[in-house]
Design a protein around this motif. Structure first.
Motif, PDB file in Angstrom:
ATOM      1  N   VAL A  67       9.945  23.798   8.578  1.00 30.48           N
ATOM      2  CA  VAL A  67       9.260  24.627   7.159  1.00 30.48           C
ATOM      3  C   VAL A  67       7.837  24.198   8.924  1.00 30.48           C
ATOM      4  CG1 VAL A  67       7.029  24.821   6.231  1.00 30.48           C
ATOM      5  CG2 VAL A  67       8.880  24.177   5.380  1.00 30.48           C
ATOM      6  N   LEU A  68       6.972  24.923   9.432  1.00 34.06           N
ATOM      7  CA  LEU A  68       5.892  25.150  10.683  1.00 34.06           C
ATOM      8  C   LEU A  68       4.621  25.628   9.261  1.00 34.06           C
ATOM      9  CD1 LEU A  68       7.045  26.601  13.675  1.00 34.06           C
ATOM     10  CD2 LEU A  68       7.078  23.875  13.015  1.00 34.06           C
ATOM     11  N   HIS A  74       2.710  28.661   5.148  1.00 32.35           N
ATOM     12  CA  HIS A  74       4.296  28.378   5.816  1.00 32.35           C
ATOM     13  C   HIS A  74       5.016  29.592   6.258  1.00 32.35           C
ATOM     14  CE1 HIS A  74       2.812  24.702   4.120  1.00 32.35           C
ATOM     15  NE2 HIS A  74       3.434  24.154   2.587  1.00 32.35           N
ATOM     16  N   HIS A  75       5.809  28.894   7.256  1.00 32.89           N
ATOM     17  CA  HIS A  75       6.752  29.675   7.937  1.00 32.89           C
ATOM     18  C   HIS A  75       7.654  28.932   8.506  1.00 32.89           C
ATOM     19  CE1 HIS A  75       3.522  33.299   8.558  1.00 32.89           C
ATOM     20  NE2 HIS A  75       3.229  32.015   8.538  1.00 32.89           N
ATOM     21  N   TYR A  76       9.433  29.593   8.532  1.00 33.23           N
ATOM     22  CA  TYR A  76      10.069  29.069   9.125  1.00 33.23           C
ATOM     23  C   TYR A  76      10.787  28.938  10.217  1.00 33.23           C
ATOM     24  CZ  TYR A  76       9.698  27.931   4.023  1.00 33.23           C
ATOM     25  OH  TYR A  76       8.819  27.872   2.208  1.00 33.23           O
ATOM     26  N   LEU A  77      11.424  27.788  10.758  1.00 32.88           N
ATOM     27  CA  LEU A  77      12.018  28.240  12.147  1.00 32.88           C
ATOM     28  C   LEU A  77      12.694  28.237  11.730  1.00 32.88           C
ATOM     29  CD1 LEU A  77      12.172  28.313  15.016  1.00 32.88           C
ATOM     30  CD2 LEU A  77      12.147  24.895  14.499  1.00 32.88           C
ATOM     31  N   GLN A  93      10.603  33.155  10.661  1.00 27.83           N
ATOM     32  CA  GLN A  93      10.247  34.231  10.350  1.00 27.83           C
ATOM     33  C   GLN A  93       9.863  33.233   8.982  1.00 27.83           C
ATOM     34  OE1 GLN A  93      14.011  36.099   9.198  1.00 27.83           O
ATOM     35  NE2 GLN A  93      14.787  34.864   9.650  1.00 27.83           N
ATOM     36  N   SER A  94       9.146  34.523   8.181  1.00 36.12           N
ATOM     37  CA  SER A  94       8.143  34.324   6.991  1.00 36.12           C
ATOM     38  C   SER A  94       8.627  33.539   5.835  1.00 36.12           C
ATOM     39  CB  SER A  94       7.421  34.914   6.807  1.00 36.12           C
ATOM     40  OG  SER A  94       7.413  35.965   6.009  1.00 36.12           O
ATOM     41  N   SER A 153      17.685  18.303  16.230  1.00 29.59           N
ATOM     42  CA  SER A 153      17.365  19.404  16.598  1.00 29.59           C
ATOM     43  C   SER A 153      15.492  19.724  16.538  1.00 29.59           C
ATOM     44  CB  SER A 153      17.894  20.796  17.159  1.00 29.59           C
ATOM     45  OG  SER A 153      17.925  21.393  15.710  1.00 29.59           O
ATOM     46  N   HIS A 154      15.492  19.391  15.788  1.00 30.83           N
ATOM     47  CA  HIS A 154      13.993  20.202  14.823  1.00 30.83           C
ATOM     48  C   HIS A 154      12.831  19.313  16.209  1.00 30.83           C
ATOM     49  CE1 HIS A 154      14.919  23.100  12.802  1.00 30.83           C
ATOM     50  NE2 HIS A 154      15.611  22.159  11.949  1.00 30.83           N
ATOM     51  N   GLN A 155      13.241  17.704  16.016  1.00 26.98           N
ATOM     52  CA  GLN A 155      12.510  16.436  16.833  1.00 26.98           C
ATOM     53  C   GLN A 155      11.478  17.946  18.500  1.00 26.98           C
ATOM     54  OE1 GLN A 155      14.598  12.872  17.051  1.00 26.98           O
ATOM     55  NE2 GLN A 155      14.481  12.593  15.301  1.00 26.98           N
TER      56      GLN A 155
END
Length: 218
Positions: A67-68, A74-77, A93-94, A153-155
């Motif tokens: 979540v970003l 809120h959006h999703y990476l 994406q939303s 990998s999100h870090q």
């Protein structure tokens, strides 16, 4: 000079003003606004050239979504990496439903042009539902403990998000991260696994690849 500035921005957690100061220390006067324009104009093109020149990645794909929060929403990476930690692709994406998972699978297959041997995801049901329609013959393992590779990998994204004081929009995040992945893949030398001599050789090859992709040697 342009390729060096773009490399600094996407390779390290530096702001436009940080890069302006670094260039000034070398006697090169360029404004932070010019640097911003260069990253927008050339960043994705350089990343695309790198992607075309890099070898086919592994057949075990780790997928995850994070979540970003952008302007309170809120959006999703969605991100996919291979078993070696190389970023395969991302998509902002939303939503994170079945349709969103299908869209991400389709983007991966179109961009990479090969199907994986194994998909590893968490237990989000959208993955399984989408896989039945897009990649029915691919082995699918759903277990949170198996997906640490994707979660780690999100870090770098979190670090850049903090440095940039959050992304301005969904499109801004997509533009930055889609260029950030291929550029960092090229310089991801896994220093801890290499001798000093081998590391220098791999790093030199990465710079050679970068120079080819950015036209420095032409």
């Amino acid at each position: 000079m342009i390729s060096h500035v773009v490399w600094l921005y996407f390779r390290f957690s530096l702001s436009f003003r940080d890069i302006e100061e670094l260039m000034a220390s070398r006697g090169i006067i360029v404004t932070y606004e010019t640097i911003r324009q260069w990253t927008l104009k050339f960043g994705q093109g350089y990343a695309n050239e790198l992607r075309r020149r890099q070898p086919q990645r592994g057949g075990k794909w780790h997928l995850d979504e994070v979540v970003l929060t952008i302007k309170g929403k809120h959006h999703y990476l969605w991100r996919a990496v291979d078993q070696n930690g190389h970023v395969l692709d991302i998509l902002m994406q939303s939503r994170r439903n079945r349709q969103a998972a299908k869209r991400f699978f389709s983007k991966l297959l179109k961009g990479l042009r090969y199907a994986p041997r194994v998909l590893i995801t968490d237990k989000l049901k959208s993955y399984a539902a989408a896989k039945k329609q897009i990649m029915a013959g691919v082995e699918h393992r759903q277990h949170k403990g198996l997906n640490n590779r994707a979660e780690l990998s999100h870090q770098p994204t979190r670090q850049r998000e903090k440095q940039m004081r959050r992304f301005e929009s969904l499109g801004h995040a997509q533009r930055f991260l889609s260029a950030h992945g291929p550029i960092n893949n090229a310089f991801r030398c896994q220093r801890n696994r290499l001798s000093a001599q081998r590391y220098r050789h791999v790093r030199a090859n990465a710079f050679s690849l970068w120079n080819e992709a950015t036209g420095v040697n032409t």
